[in-house]
Design a protein around this motif. Structure first.
Motif, PDB file in Angstrom:
ATOM      1  N   UNK A  41       0.845  -1.201   0.000  1.00 53.00           N
ATOM      2  CA  UNK A  41       0.000   0.000   0.000  1.00 53.00           C
ATOM      3  C   UNK A  41       0.871   1.239   0.000  1.00 53.00           C
ATOM      4  N   UNK A  42       0.344   2.311  -0.557  1.00 50.59           N
ATOM      5  CA  UNK A  42       1.087   3.567  -0.595  1.00 50.59           C
ATOM      6  C   UNK A  42       1.131   4.203   0.785  1.00 50.59           C
ATOM      7  N   UNK A  43       0.028   4.122   1.518  1.00 46.22           N
ATOM      8  CA  UNK A  43       0.006   4.724   2.858  1.00 46.22           C
ATOM      9  C   UNK A  43       0.990   4.021   3.787  1.00 46.22           C
ATOM     10  N   UNK A  44       1.034   2.688   3.721  1.00 46.76           N
ATOM     11  CA  UNK A  44       1.966   1.946   4.566  1.00 46.76           C
ATOM     12  C   UNK A  44       3.406   2.222   4.182  1.00 46.76           C
ATOM     13  N   UNK A  45       3.672   2.316   2.881  1.00 50.92           N
ATOM     14  CA  UNK A  45       5.026   2.610   2.422  1.00 50.92           C
ATOM     15  C   UNK A  45       5.443   4.018   2.834  1.00 50.92           C
ATOM     16  N   UNK A  46       4.501   4.972   2.774  1.00 51.71           N
ATOM     17  CA  UNK A  46       4.801   6.345   3.181  1.00 51.71           C
ATOM     18  C   UNK A  46       5.230   6.392   4.641  1.00 51.71           C
ATOM     19  N   UNK A  47       4.524   5.648   5.495  1.00 51.71           N
ATOM     20  CA  UNK A  47       4.893   5.611   6.909  1.00 51.71           C
ATOM     21  C   UNK A  47       6.273   4.978   7.096  1.00 51.71           C
ATOM     22  N   UNK A  48       6.574   3.959   6.305  1.00 51.07           N
ATOM     23  CA  UNK A  48       7.845   3.255   6.437  1.00 51.07           C
ATOM     24  C   UNK A  48       9.031   4.165   6.144  1.00 51.07           C
ATOM     25  N   UNK A  49       8.912   4.986   5.092  1.00 53.14           N
ATOM     26  CA  UNK A  49      10.046   5.835   4.700  1.00 53.14           C
ATOM     27  C   UNK A  49       9.956   7.246   5.275  1.00 53.14           C
ATOM     28  N   UNK A  50       8.882   7.545   6.007  1.00 54.15           N
ATOM     29  CA  UNK A  50       8.746   8.859   6.631  1.00 54.15           C
ATOM     30  C   UNK A  50       8.275   9.953   5.705  1.00 54.15           C
ATOM     31  N   UNK A  51       7.436   9.594   4.722  1.00 53.87           N
ATOM     32  CA  UNK A  51       6.844  10.580   3.814  1.00 53.87           C
ATOM     33  C   UNK A  51       5.402  10.857   4.219  1.00 53.87           C
ATOM     34  N   UNK A  52       4.900  12.008   3.807  1.00 52.29           N
ATOM     35  CA  UNK A  52       3.468  12.241   3.955  1.00 52.29           C
ATOM     36  C   UNK A  52       2.738  11.435   2.879  1.00 52.29           C
ATOM     37  N   UNK A  53       1.466  11.187   3.119  1.00 51.65           N
ATOM     38  CA  UNK A  53       0.662  10.420   2.159  1.00 51.65           C
ATOM     39  C   UNK A  53       0.630  11.112   0.800  1.00 51.65           C
ATOM     40  N   UNK A  54       0.453  12.450   0.819  1.00 50.88           N
ATOM     41  CA  UNK A  54       0.410  13.214  -0.430  1.00 50.88           C
ATOM     42  C   UNK A  54       1.749  13.136  -1.158  1.00 50.88           C
ATOM     43  N   UNK A  71       5.473   1.522 -12.938  1.00 53.94           N
ATOM     44  CA  UNK A  71       6.219   0.793 -11.912  1.00 53.94           C
ATOM     45  C   UNK A  71       5.304   0.354 -10.772  1.00 53.94           C
ATOM     46  N   UNK A  72       4.313   1.206 -10.450  1.00 52.60           N
ATOM     47  CA  UNK A  72       3.383   0.932  -9.356  1.00 52.60           C
ATOM     48  C   UNK A  72       1.969   0.885  -9.905  1.00 52.60           C
ATOM     49  N   UNK A  73       1.277  -0.225  -9.661  1.00 53.50           N
ATOM     50  CA  UNK A  73      -0.113  -0.381 -10.064  1.00 53.50           C
ATOM     51  C   UNK A  73      -0.992  -0.184  -8.840  1.00 53.50           C
ATOM     52  N   UNK A  74      -1.913   0.760  -8.931  1.00 54.28           N
ATOM     53  CA  UNK A  74      -2.737   1.144  -7.789  1.00 54.28           C
ATOM     54  C   UNK A  74      -4.145   0.615  -7.952  1.00 54.28           C
ATOM     55  N   UNK A  75      -4.691   0.030  -6.888  1.00 52.51           N
ATOM     56  CA  UNK A  75      -6.076  -0.437  -6.858  1.00 52.51           C
ATOM     57  C   UNK A  75      -6.853   0.485  -5.932  1.00 52.51           C
ATOM     58  N   UNK A  76      -7.802   1.217  -6.492  1.00 51.46           N
ATOM     59  CA  UNK A  76      -8.575   2.169  -5.702  1.00 51.46           C
ATOM     60  C   UNK A  76      -9.774   1.492  -5.045  1.00 51.46           C
TER      61      UNK A  76
END
Length: 270
Positions: A41-54, A71-76
């Protein structure tokens, strides 16, 4: 490295950014790509690397565009807001990155075993930074004050001069600013105002760095004035020829550089 159809995506270059025909994918974004593979997930990855969700979403869009392939396939939708997974090209990028990181680590270990290179390597990283701004000053974060939207960053420059910068709160977080962090303060020469050293004037500029004029390069309209600050740093300032004449500046003149905190750009080594 290549995409599924055999078309080159780009080449990894130290410190392991991915250079493509359309631009580079930074080490931080490559770390996000790896985290997406691990979390799904993008939200989980953002937390892992210390980025904001946006910032993570912006990074995913930029990586897909720069790579010239998804590179990244997103499922909404769905519970938890959907997920994300890497394409075959994305997985190959992450796999190649992991192998290169391992080889890079072994290589650096061999270099260090041959001698103490830490200081030289740090110096080379500083010298490799490029910017269109005339002034790049090395400093260390002393303190930060969070103002909600903006953050005030107090720096101590090499030589002892202090500098105050205002950046957005999001920028402070993405740069990982904290007391003790080494940063580059980047200041355009045209953003600096000069005042004579004996002028007792009050201004809204947060920074006042004083020193002596060491060089003046005159042009038809503007002039470049180079100062040697008390702490040992140099500062280049662009002023009009009229201002140069009115101030009566010459080599050895004692002057002060006035710089707004919001006119200082901060950079860090990744």
């Amino acid at each position: 490295m290549t995409r599924e159809r055999g078309i080159p995506v780009g080449e990894f270059i130290a410190p392991l950014s991915l250079a493509t025909d359309m631009g580079e994918i930074s080490p931080r974004r490559l770390a996000l790509l790896t985290a997406i593979a691990g979390t799904g997930s993008i939200s989980g990855a953002a937390r892992t690397v210390g980025m904001t969700y946006k910032a993570a979403w912006d990074a995913v869009d930029a990586m897909n565009n720069v790579a010239g392939a998804v590179l990244v396939q997103v499922q909404h939708g769905g519970r938890g807001g959907g997920g994300a997974q890497l394409s075959a090209t994305g997985r190959k990028v992450v796999d190649d990155l992991a192998r290169l990181q391992s080889l890079h680590g072994q290589f650096m270990a061999q270099l260090k075993a041959a001698g103490d290179l830490d200081e030289s390597l740090m110096l080379m990283r500083r010298l490799s930074m490029k910017s269109s701004a005339r002034n790049m000053l090395l400093g260390t974060v002393e303190s930060l004050r969070d103002g909600g939207v903006s953050t005030e960053v107090n720096l101590r420059l090499t030589g002892g001069d202090s500098l105050h910068a205002i950046v957005t709160r999001e920028s402070a977080q993405e740069l990982g600013l904290a007391p003790g962090r080494e940063v580059q303060a980047i200041i355009k020469a045209s953003w600096i105002i000069l005042a004579m050293g004996d002028d007792n004037i009050r201004t809204s500029a947060r920074n006042r760095l004083c020193g002596s004029v060491t060089r003046i390069v005159e042009g038809d309209v503007n002039a470049e004035v180079v100062l040697a600050l008390m702490g040992g740093n140099t500062l280049a300032v662009i002023i009009t020829r009229q201002s140069l004449d009115e101030l009566g500046l010459q080599e050895g003149s004692q002057v002060c550089a006035l710089i707004k905190a919001s006119h200082i750009i901060l950079g860090v080594s990744l």
